[in-house]
Design a protein around this motif. Structure first.
Motif, mmCIF file in Angstrom:
data_model
loop_
_atom_site.group_PDB
_atom_site.id
_atom_site.type_symbol
_atom_site.label_atom_id
_atom_site.label_comp_id
_atom_site.label_asym_id
_atom_site.label_seq_id
_atom_site.Cartn_x
_atom_site.Cartn_y
_atom_site.Cartn_z
ATOM 1 N N LEU A 157 1.103 7.233 -6.357
ATOM 2 C CA LEU A 157 -0.433 8.147 -6.311
ATOM 3 C C LEU A 157 0.384 9.502 -6.200
ATOM 4 C CD1 LEU A 157 -3.237 6.150 -4.131
ATOM 5 C CD2 LEU A 157 -3.004 6.929 -6.666
ATOM 6 N N ILE A 158 0.951 9.536 -5.139
ATOM 7 C CA ILE A 158 1.945 11.088 -4.697
ATOM 8 C C ILE A 158 2.520 11.644 -6.315
ATOM 9 C CG2 ILE A 158 3.220 12.180 -3.343
ATOM 10 C CD1 ILE A 158 2.147 10.489 -1.101
ATOM 11 N N GLU A 162 0.397 4.214 -2.569
ATOM 12 C CA GLU A 162 0.340 5.645 -2.583
ATOM 13 C C GLU A 162 1.274 6.135 -2.687
ATOM 14 O OE1 GLU A 162 -0.652 7.418 1.553
ATOM 15 O OE2 GLU A 162 1.371 7.000 1.996
ATOM 16 N N MET A 169 -6.019 -0.873 -5.004
ATOM 17 C CA MET A 169 -6.414 0.366 -3.299
ATOM 18 C C MET A 169 -7.486 -0.141 -2.536
ATOM 19 S SD MET A 169 -6.072 3.540 -5.515
ATOM 20 C CE MET A 169 -6.558 4.878 -4.894
ATOM 21 N N LEU A 223 1.326 -1.527 -0.175
ATOM 22 C CA LEU A 223 -0.413 -0.108 -0.439
ATOM 23 C C LEU A 223 0.731 1.266 -0.163
ATOM 24 C CD1 LEU A 223 -3.175 -0.499 2.285
ATOM 25 C CD2 LEU A 223 -3.118 -0.384 -0.383
ATOM 26 N N LEU A 224 2.163 1.320 0.996
ATOM 27 C CA LEU A 224 3.221 2.209 0.515
ATOM 28 C C LEU A 224 3.236 2.604 -0.452
ATOM 29 C CD1 LEU A 224 4.736 2.014 4.263
ATOM 30 C CD2 LEU A 224 2.907 3.210 3.875
#
Length: 519
Positions: free
Chosen positions: A42-43, A39, A125, A35-36
């Motif tokens: 996504l950032i 993420e 996600m 998940l990290l």
């Protein structure tokens, strides 16, 4: 509609029209590592979106500067400017065509590529199920260890302060989801905390959260708890900010009618910690079992279970006699532990439990972890582990179950259960190799807080120690199940709990433990 008004419903929306697989992110720390990574993508994607917007903004601002200069020149001396045919022509042309181009430029959306990227990553996600499981996990931690909601929200977990805290969106989500689950007492505590947090901090667009919205849900929760007078107070506070809000006015009228026509329960302070006497399981998880004074329980070097132990004895601690239970210390090396974790991580799957009613292994809420199974001959490491188990137990492993490696996640636990099958209810599981005579449980990691293995019926608790292994007999000498072996894995508060277990079957132990009844 404000963004905050559809944020949580969107988060809770089950993607029923898709074929997304439930990855069960919260049930394994190792699984959440992915998940990290998502993420981070996504950032980066959002940064690209910002860059595109900035690039377009620079073009617009640069063009505006030259436009303003020309327009100021024209208005400073309007008649002189317009009397020149070149200026007149340029003005007419600009107004006719340039602004059409600008209209199209303004309508041209920015970031479609980045929007598509988010949609592409969505399958990795968390889903609504993941969010609900995460909420249940935090609620489980709070109830098991008797923690205060305010402490949890501020990063104080079981008396230890961490450099982390929950945002108002976090606390509001906890309250709203618990409300949807019908856990109104727990929901009231988290919604009250959300209101407290909102008084101190504000969120920037587009993530702003309406105080009126939170107070309305809180008031609804108090109504569910029959605390009508308190609910009215909350609505009146909300009306002070929005005196003409029709929904608030209607809710106020509804509550006033309830108070006039029905008996109102005495106001009660919002619950921020569960009250009541903790049960035996919770006492064990909190490390509050009394230490045994039995002189027969002692530590020794085991040199007798196998000939190999004469050369390399193992440190053994006798934990209990009924059921027989021993704890071995330092039986795994750091290198072996690392290899086991690397071996298991890619194949971790949600743990299941055998259900006698259906005759199948099924995912259940009482067990939250991920597992990977390995045959005895999978690698030189698995062969060594099985040889070590034989040295520790003296049992024959032929016909026993594969090694199971397990990683617990957010609030990961396994509720009270037995390891034996009880052949009357699961004859198909015991027909060939018999029932589970013994359990061997290796602890691959220390756990900073929580994660103990507790035995409520005998009031014993074993806390994870890296490299140790606990062994207990599930069956009595006559082969009957021993109900004193009821045990549970307490929720992990902080840490990543890795274990490896082996269930040893009884059939091959005919000459290893000859007291067993013949079958």
């Amino acid at each position: 509609m404000r963004f905050s008004q559809w944020l949580l419903p969107l988060m809770l929306l089950t993607y029923s029209c898709s074929v997304l697989a439930e990855e069960s992110h919260s049930t394994s720390v190792a699984g959440m590592v992915k998940l990290l990574e998502v993420e981070a993508q996504l950032i980066d994607n959002l940064l690209e979106y910002a860059d595109e917007m900035e690039s377009k903004l620079k073009i617009v601002r640069r063009s505006i500067a030259s436009m303003l200069q020309e327009n100021f020149k024209a208005r400073s001396s309007t008649e002189e400017y317009l009397s020149n045919p070149l200026n007149s022509f340029s003005l007419i042309r600009r107004m006719n065509s340039d602004w059409t181009v600008w209209q199209l430029y303004m309508e041209d959306p920015v970031g479609l590529k980045q929007v598509d990227k988010i949609q592409e990553l969505r399958e990795h996600m968390p889903t609504s199920t993941d969010v609900e499981e995460a909420v249940t996990a935090l609620d489980r931690i709070q109830s098991t260890y008797g923690l205060k909601i305010a402490d949890i929200a501020n990063g104080n977990l079981n008396g230890k302060q961490y450099n982390v805290s929950l945002t108002m969106l976090d606390t509001y989500a906890l309250g709203q989801i618990l409300f949807d689950q019908g856990k109104y007492v727990e929901a009231a505590g988290w919604l009250y905390q959300a209101i407290i947090t909102m008084e101190k901090y504000t969120l920037a667009a587009p993530m702003e959260l309406s105080k009126t919205e939170v107070r309305s849900v809180y008031a609804e929760t108090l109504l569910k708890l029959k605390q009508n007078a308190d609910a009215l107070k909350v609505i009146n506070i909300a009306l002070a900010d929005k005196p003409h809000d029709i929904k608030l006015l209607l809710k106020k009228s509804e509550i006033e009618t309830l108070i006039r026509t029905g008996a109102n329960v005495a106001p009660e302070k919002p619950t921020t910690v569960r009250t009541g006497t903790p049960n035996t399981y919770q006492i064990g998880c909190r490390g509050q079992f009394k230490q045994s004074a039995d002189a027969r329980l002692h530590c020794l070097y085991n040199t007798t279970t196998s000939p190999f132990l004469i050369l390399a004895p193992l440190k053994m601690e006798l934990v209990g006699l009924d059921p027989y239970m021993v704890l071995y210390h330092d039986v795994l090396s750091a290198k072996e532990i690392e290899e086991m974790q690397d071996m298991a991580t890619p194949g971790l799957k949600r743990a299941t439990v055998f259900q006698a009613a259906s005759g199948r292994n099924e995912v259940v809420r009482t067990r939250t972890s991920k597992v990977a199974w390995f045959p005895d001959s999978f690698s030189p490491l698995t062969l060594r582990l099985n040889a070590r188990i034989t040295d520790m137990t003296g049992f024959q492993l032929y016909g026993s179950e594969m090694l199971q490696l397990m990683n617990y996640g957010l609030g990961g636990h396994y509720a009270n259960h037995y390891d034996f099958f009880n052949q009357t209810a699961a004859a198909n599981k015991t027909a060939i190799s018999g029932d589970r005579i013994a359990t061997v449980l290796f602890y691959l990691t220390d756990v900073e807080q929580g994660g103990a293995t507790v035995f409520p019926n005998i009031q014993k608790a074993v806390f994870p120690q890296r490299g140790s292994a606990i062994i207990w007999y599930n069956l009595k000498d006559d082969g009957e199940p021993n109900i004193k072996t009821l045990h549970a894995a307490c929720p992990v508060i902080v840490g990543s709990k890795w274990v490896c277990n082996k269930w040893i079957r009884e059939r091959e132990q005919l000459f290893r433990r000859p007291c067993l009844k013949r079958k």
